[in-house]
Design a protein around this motif. Structure first.
Motif: not given
Length: 328
Positions: A77-98
């Protein structure tokens, strides 16, 4: 932005072996004030990140588990709402959830440009290597920096982007810092960009107290690692056994407060800063805060910075939410 298959690669937009270089004066100021303070940035060297990751796996620490469940259920739902844009993550860490969101791009064979920002450059590089091995359409542009420096180093982009700040990390800042970061996000964004926040909400204090006082002790070890981090970075002589971890939720102000208590009268020297500081027995050092928001209050805070609400997803049991906003 082209969605065609591209060779896998990692790019380093900011590659600093020491994103906190030059922070010594801030350390001196923070330890000279009353009450004394250590910035929460000093939790996250490689060892501190490892302790935090292990804390996230404990039964008591619901935040990672519930946020992962929400992302798993609503990433599409999130990806569809946003239209699959580039992703910028603050405090990415291991990026497991990303990875959960990036998998949505992979299912559609869409290229994704991912810009992780983190001060722990070692974990950042390891995460980037892991991600590109898993997602052949992914380009990772590492920003080993503080949030401010990382945002400033972002390249111009004419297409919409998705800024992400997960793990209720927004709640780990003082209120003026929250306002300041949101204004920075607005300034570095553009109309049509999105902001996805993970935020913990006010709830039974016992649930919160257990999360930050896990029986395995990884929460305390993560915080007390700040002292070792200062030792290594500034040639200090903190003795960890002379301090203990203190954490308590204040339901009146909706804030969990983590402090480090000095157990004895002692003086600590950070030799490379030519600085010594004395602690009295039972003196408390401010270390971390964890705000627990009201959903509508959070919406008002983000709206003041220039973002309008799009959608919210809240777990009804643990009262943890994902909140999607759009740059006005």
């Amino acid at each position: 932005m082209s969605k065609l298959l591209q060779p896998r690669r990692i790019q380093y937009l900011v590659r600093s072996g020491d994103p906190l270089a030059g922070d010594g004066p801030n350390v001196i100021r923070s330890l000279s004030r009353s009450p004394k303070k250590i910035s929460s940035f000093y939790v996250y060297d490689k060892k501190g990140t490892e302790f935090f990751e292990r804390q996230c796996g404990t039964p008591e620490y619901y935040l990672r588990r519930v946020e992962t469940r929400l992302l798993t259920r609503y990433a599409g739902d999130i990806a569809e709402l946003c239209g699959y844009p580039s992703v910028i993550e603050l405090g990415a860490g291991t990026a497991e959830k990303t990875r959960i969101l990036l998998a949505e791009y992979a299912r559609r064979a869409l290229r994704c440009d991912y810009f992780p920002i983190d001060v722990d450059t070692e974990t950042l590089a390891q995460a980037a290597r892991t991600l590109i091995s898993a997602f052949p359409f992914l380009f990772v542009h590492c920003l080993g920096a503080t949030y401010e420096k990382g945002l400033s180093a972002l390249p111009p982009c004419s297409d919409p982007r998705l800024f992400m700040f997960l793990g209720s990390s927004l709640g780990n800042m003082e209120r003026r810092e929250i306002d300041g970061l949101l204004l920075q996000l607005f300034a570095h964004g553009a109309p049509g960009d999105y902001l996805l926040l993970g935020a913990d909400l006010d709830k039974d204090p016992a649930v919160i107290d257990r999360a930050y006082n896990d029986s395995a002790g990884f929460g305390p070890r993560s915080t007390l690692n700040m002292l070792d981090h200062l030792n290594h970075r500034y040639a200090g002589n903190f003795i960890a056994e002379n301090f203990r971890y203190r954490s308590k939720y204040d339901s009146l102000i909706k804030r969990n407060e983590v402090r480090i208590e000095s157990l004895v009268d002692q003086t600590v020297t950070l030799a490379s800063l030519n600085f010594s500081v004395s602690f009295g027995a039972a003196e408390l050092i401010d270390a971390e805060v964890m705000w627990k928001f009201d959903p509508d209050e959070l919406g008002e805070i983000v709206d003041r910075a220039g973002f309008s609400p799009v959608r919210r997803w809240i777990d009804p049991v643990y009262r943890y939410g994902l909140f999607l906003f759009m740059h006005k």
